[in-house]
Design a protein around this motif. Structure first.
Motif, mmCIF file in Angstrom:
data_model
loop_
_atom_site.group_PDB
_atom_site.id
_atom_site.type_symbol
_atom_site.label_atom_id
_atom_site.label_comp_id
_atom_site.label_asym_id
_atom_site.label_seq_id
_atom_site.Cartn_x
_atom_site.Cartn_y
_atom_site.Cartn_z
ATOM 1 N N ARG A 55 0.783 -1.283 0.052
ATOM 2 C CA ARG A 55 0.007 -0.055 0.089
ATOM 3 C C ARG A 55 0.852 1.313 -0.153
ATOM 4 N N ASN A 56 1.892 1.145 0.937
ATOM 5 C CA ASN A 56 2.807 2.385 0.970
ATOM 6 C C ASN A 56 3.612 2.666 -0.670
ATOM 7 N N ASN A 57 3.948 1.740 -1.075
ATOM 8 C CA ASN A 57 4.471 1.666 -2.530
ATOM 9 C C ASN A 57 3.653 2.340 -3.419
ATOM 10 N N LEU A 58 2.282 1.933 -3.493
ATOM 11 C CA LEU A 58 1.407 2.292 -4.364
ATOM 12 C C LEU A 58 0.966 3.686 -4.160
ATOM 13 N N LYS A 59 0.862 3.960 -2.790
ATOM 14 C CA LYS A 59 0.529 5.353 -2.356
ATOM 15 C C LYS A 59 1.685 6.563 -3.020
ATOM 16 N N LYS A 60 2.830 6.087 -2.577
ATOM 17 C CA LYS A 60 4.094 6.754 -3.105
ATOM 18 C C LYS A 60 3.922 7.018 -4.834
ATOM 19 N N ALA A 61 3.630 5.859 -5.531
ATOM 20 C CA ALA A 61 3.701 5.987 -6.794
ATOM 21 C C ALA A 61 2.589 6.918 -7.350
ATOM 22 N N VAL A 62 1.460 6.847 -6.741
ATOM 23 C CA VAL A 62 0.166 7.694 -6.809
ATOM 24 C C VAL A 62 0.688 8.851 -6.763
ATOM 25 N N ARG A 63 1.086 9.493 -5.821
ATOM 26 C CA ARG A 63 1.569 10.776 -5.351
ATOM 27 C C ARG A 63 2.550 11.391 -6.338
ATOM 28 N N SER A 64 3.561 10.569 -6.668
ATOM 29 C CA SER A 64 4.713 10.801 -7.696
ATOM 30 C C SER A 64 4.049 11.192 -9.047
ATOM 31 N N LEU A 65 3.196 10.205 -9.379
ATOM 32 C CA LEU A 65 2.564 10.334 -10.694
ATOM 33 C C LEU A 65 1.785 11.596 -10.723
ATOM 34 N N ARG A 66 1.027 11.933 -9.506
ATOM 35 C CA ARG A 66 0.161 13.183 -9.375
ATOM 36 C C ARG A 66 0.984 14.446 -9.787
#
Length: 173
Positions: A55-66
């Motif tokens: 979940r943390n890796n995906l949250k970071k990916a979402v944030r970074s892509l945003r």
């Protein structure tokens, strides 16, 4: 040229989170593959840790892509904004799947444990597949940016050569 180099560098961050998420998916499925009910307590602990990491890796990916998407808003090349917008949407979908993962309690009946394993396996496969597609898209994007940078550099080189030739001809006259 600098803009292309910046993009290529910035794409590395979300890509590394997505690659880590794929690894987490594999680890998660493996962590629950225990034969004996006696090993389940340890398996559950491991699986919960991995699930949190996922979940943390995906949250970071979402944030970074945003963040990357926001940087491209209003850019003359709307295609690049669309690419990051799609990637951001897919990362959000992967995160939604990850939030649906519920690790079974260790003292459940065998059938319930098996059902939970199957559901987690399905979700992990879906997440892994989405992340894999996104990593591929980012690789293609990077190659395209590198190609554009190379073409631009080659173009500048040719212009320079042409100018030098023109100057030499002028000197000869």
């Amino acid at each position: 040229g600098e803009e292309l180099a910046r993009r290529v560098k910035e794409v590395r961050e979300p890509k590394s989170y997505l690659i880590d998420a794929i690894e987490d998916c594999k680890k998660l499925v493996n962590s629950l593959a225990v034969r004996s009910p006696h090993d389940r307590a340890a398996a559950v602990k491991r699986a919960e840790k991995i699930s949190k990491s996922l979940r943390n890796n995906l949250k970071k990916a979402v944030r970074s892509l945003r963040h990357l998407r926001k940087k491209e808003r209003g850019h003359e090349n709307a295609r690049i904004y669309e690419i990051f917008d799609n990637l951001h949407t897919n990362a959000g979908m992967a995160l939604t799947y990850a939030k649906q993962i519920s690790i079974p309690r260790s003292q459940v009946e065998d059938q319930e444990w098996g059902n939970a394993q199957r559901v987690i396996h399905r979700l992990a496969s879906a997440i892994s597949g989405l992340c894999g597609q996104m990593v591929n898209a980012l690789n293609v994007f990077t190659e395209h940016q590198n190609l554009e940078a190379a073409q631009a550099a080659a173009g500048r080189g040719l212009v320079q050569q042409a100018q030098e030739r023109t100057e030499q001809q002028e000197l000869r006259q």
